[in-house]
Every structure is written in C-alpha cells, then in structure tokens.
Design a protein around this motif. Sequence first.
Motif, PDB file in Angstrom:
ATOM      1  N   ILE A   7       0.795  -1.189  -0.081  1.00 13.01           N
ATOM      2  CA  ILE A   7      -0.034   0.091   0.000  1.00 13.01           C
ATOM      3  C   ILE A   7       0.822   1.070  -0.153  1.00 13.01           C
ATOM      4  N   ALA A   8       0.637   2.152  -0.881  1.00  7.73           N
ATOM      5  CA  ALA A   8       1.385   3.467  -1.046  1.00  7.73           C
ATOM      6  C   ALA A   8       0.236   4.572  -0.567  1.00  7.73           C
ATOM      7  N   PHE A   9       0.914   5.607   0.105  1.00  8.63           N
ATOM      8  CA  PHE A   9       0.233   6.724   0.534  1.00  8.63           C
ATOM      9  C   PHE A   9       0.577   8.027  -0.625  1.00  8.63           C
ATOM     10  N   GLU A  10      -0.062   8.628  -1.275  1.00  5.91           N
ATOM     11  CA  GLU A  10       0.242   9.656  -2.069  1.00  5.91           C
ATOM     12  C   GLU A  10      -0.384  10.890  -1.517  1.00  5.91           C
ATOM     13  N   GLY A  11      -0.033  11.799  -2.412  1.00  2.55           N
ATOM     14  CA  GLY A  11      -0.569  13.357  -2.043  1.00  2.55           C
ATOM     15  C   GLY A  11       0.330  14.595  -2.038  1.00  2.55           C
ATOM     16  N   GLY A  12       0.010  15.596  -1.966  1.00  2.79           N
ATOM     17  CA  GLY A  12       0.794  16.789  -1.865  1.00  2.79           C
ATOM     18  C   GLY A  12       1.304  17.141  -0.600  1.00  2.79           C
ATOM     19  N   GLU A  13       2.023  17.986  -0.188  1.00  2.23           N
ATOM     20  CA  GLU A  13       2.699  18.560   0.809  1.00  2.23           C
ATOM     21  C   GLU A  13       1.692  18.838   1.880  1.00  2.23           C
ATOM     22  N   CYS A  95       4.142   2.175   2.491  1.00  2.69           N
ATOM     23  CA  CYS A  95       5.003   3.129   1.950  1.00  2.69           C
ATOM     24  C   CYS A  95       4.452   4.720   1.911  1.00  2.69           C
ATOM     25  N   ASP A  96       5.154   5.560   2.233  1.00  5.50           N
ATOM     26  CA  ASP A  96       4.905   6.948   2.218  1.00  5.50           C
ATOM     27  C   ASP A  96       5.527   7.385   1.042  1.00  5.50           C
ATOM     28  N   ARG A  97       4.682   7.462   0.182  1.00  9.49           N
ATOM     29  CA  ARG A  97       5.211   7.753  -1.383  1.00  9.49           C
ATOM     30  C   ARG A  97       5.753   6.687  -2.208  1.00  9.49           C
ATOM     31  N   PHE A  98       5.284   6.574  -3.448  1.00 13.82           N
ATOM     32  CA  PHE A  98       6.190   5.770  -4.301  1.00 13.82           C
ATOM     33  C   PHE A  98       6.444   6.294  -5.724  1.00 13.82           C
ATOM     34  N   VAL A  99       6.255   5.481  -6.754  1.00 20.59           N
ATOM     35  CA  VAL A  99       6.537   5.977  -8.085  1.00 20.59           C
ATOM     36  C   VAL A  99       5.451   7.212  -8.533  1.00 20.59           C
ATOM     37  N   VAL A 133      -3.187   2.417  -4.042  1.00 18.77           N
ATOM     38  CA  VAL A 133      -2.615   3.733  -3.799  1.00 18.77           C
ATOM     39  C   VAL A 133      -3.739   4.626  -3.031  1.00 18.77           C
ATOM     40  N   LEU A 134      -3.382   5.193  -1.734  1.00 18.47           N
ATOM     41  CA  LEU A 134      -4.368   5.926  -1.205  1.00 18.47           C
ATOM     42  C   LEU A 134      -3.756   7.472  -1.245  1.00 18.47           C
ATOM     43  N   LEU A 135      -4.742   7.943  -2.129  1.00 19.29           N
ATOM     44  CA  LEU A 135      -4.376   9.551  -2.457  1.00 19.29           C
ATOM     45  C   LEU A 135      -5.099  10.288  -1.548  1.00 19.29           C
ATOM     46  N   ILE A 136      -4.243  11.060  -0.675  1.00 20.38           N
ATOM     47  CA  ILE A 136      -5.280  11.966   0.292  1.00 20.38           C
ATOM     48  C   ILE A 136      -5.030  13.200  -0.234  1.00 20.38           C
ATOM     49  N   GLU A 137      -6.253  14.139  -0.324  1.00 21.71           N
ATOM     50  CA  GLU A 137      -6.605  15.339  -1.061  1.00 21.71           C
ATOM     51  C   GLU A 137      -6.861  16.358   0.193  1.00 21.71           C
ATOM     52  N   ILE A 138      -6.224  17.344  -0.122  1.00 22.20           N
ATOM     53  CA  ILE A 138      -6.733  18.601   0.981  1.00 22.20           C
ATOM     54  C   ILE A 138      -6.711  19.790   0.197  1.00 22.20           C
ATOM     55  N   PRO A 139      -7.472  20.927   0.540  1.00 25.02           N
ATOM     56  CA  PRO A 139      -7.315  22.063  -0.161  1.00 25.02           C
ATOM     57  C   PRO A 139      -6.114  22.741  -0.039  1.00 25.02           C
ATOM     58  N   ALA A 140      -5.566  23.531  -0.864  1.00 25.22           N
ATOM     59  CA  ALA A 140      -4.217  24.147  -1.075  1.00 25.22           C
ATOM     60  C   ALA A 140      -4.018  25.167   0.081  1.00 25.22           C
ATOM     61  N   ARG A 182      -9.167   1.801 -10.578  1.00 31.55           N
ATOM     62  CA  ARG A 182      -8.920   0.398  -9.809  1.00 31.55           C
ATOM     63  C   ARG A 182      -7.407   0.360  -8.791  1.00 31.55           C
ATOM     64  N   ARG A 183      -6.736   1.299  -9.278  1.00 34.16           N
ATOM     65  CA  ARG A 183      -5.204   1.272  -8.245  1.00 34.16           C
ATOM     66  C   ARG A 183      -5.496   2.497  -7.244  1.00 34.16           C
ATOM     67  N   PHE A 184      -6.095   3.521  -7.715  1.00 37.08           N
ATOM     68  CA  PHE A 184      -6.401   4.741  -6.958  1.00 37.08           C
ATOM     69  C   PHE A 184      -7.714   4.515  -6.034  1.00 37.08           C
ATOM     70  N   ILE A 185      -7.341   5.252  -4.708  1.00 37.58           N
ATOM     71  CA  ILE A 185      -8.695   5.397  -4.024  1.00 37.58           C
ATOM     72  C   ILE A 185      -8.316   7.006  -3.352  1.00 37.58           C
TER      73      ILE A 185
END
Length: 212
Positions: A7-13, A95-99, A133-140, A182-185
């Motif tokens: 499992i990878a976590f993705e998203g911005g700063e 993993c905190d970030r991947f490809v 891939v768990l994409l965590i999204e927040i406002p800028a 299918r890969r991202f949530i």
Amino acid sequence: MTTGKFIAFEGGEGAGKSTQARLLAEALRARRLDVVLTREPGGTPGAEAIRALLLGLDGQGWNPSAEALLFAAARADHVERLIEPALAAGKWVICDRFVDSSRAYQGGAGGLADEDILALHRIGSGGLLPDRVLLIEIPANEAATRLARRDAGRTDRIGGRDRTYHAGVAAAFARFATAEPRRFIRIDGDGDIAATHVKVLAAIASLLGDAS
C-alpha cells in the motif's frame, strides 16, 4: 506462504500521508499482521543517502531530469533490498510515497513525460506497483496552513517550491486517480486525523479480506 500486500500513500505536501501511514501500520499490527512501514525516497541506507542529496537545504538543487534519475535510483535500491523481500515473506508494506510521486512531481509539475518516468521505473524496479494507492487530498490553503504549523517556515527543497508547482502536482495526482480508478482510492483528508484514518481503513478493507 501468501505474498504480502503493498500500500502506498500519495498526495501533496501537508496532506498527512506520514501520519496516516503510521496509523494504518499500527492498526494492521493490532490485527497480528507483519507490517513494514517505510518511505520514499529512503527506506534503505543507500536510498536514505540519496534522499539527503535530493531534499537537503544546502546546494543548488537538481533539474527535473536529474531528480527523476535520483528518485529512480533510490527506489531501485528500496525495492530490491526492502520491499520485494518483505512482500515475498508475506508482510504488508506501507510506503509513504512511491512511483506516482515521481510521476506527479518530476512529471506533472516538472514537465517530464510520464512514459519516461515509467520507463525508469521499469528499468530500476521492474515496474512494481502497489496493490492500492491511497491518495489523500486537501485544499491548497489547508496544506499551506498545515505546513506552516509543522515546519515553522523551514521545509525541504522540493516542499518549499512555489504554489504553481504544487498546484501542478495536485492536478497530476487527480489525473492519475481518474485514469486508474482500480489502483487509486481518493481520500478527503480535509478533516481531523481520526476521521481520515477511518476512511483509510475503509479503503483497504477488501485487502484485509484477502488476508484473512
């Protein structure tokens, strides 16, 4: 022995990836699963050395092509020495970030072609992709507030880039998630830590079913 889950976590700063990765690892360990918690760039001594080159505050920095090569080299060592052996042993790797971070940062915001970044990944890491891939999204504006609170005005070389760059990162992640559902949530992280953790657990529930 069954193969582990990746499992990878993705998203911005400032999205809270590191916190949520740690909480997920703790929750899985509470279920008596064997968990490896790691990060990119990093995770092995060689990859951590490259991390210092990439993110350190000293020096002039790197252009997107050099960054992509360095990230790919760090990832290759990480995959070979830590991730693949852990998965083969039946462990869960968080993993905190991947490809996909390379695709978003050096690609979407840095201007490199996505196919070139994926080619580096095939060469260095055999094209390995996470199970989820768990994409965590927040406002800028929320990201900026969190970063100011967390970093007290001192951030790493990439995190400190301007708003236009980080908007490009966010837009790239959104494109990937739309193109690869299918890969991202996608997880709305604009709430408290506990509420986001509940969403993370729901996002990996089907994988837990596979492991039971």
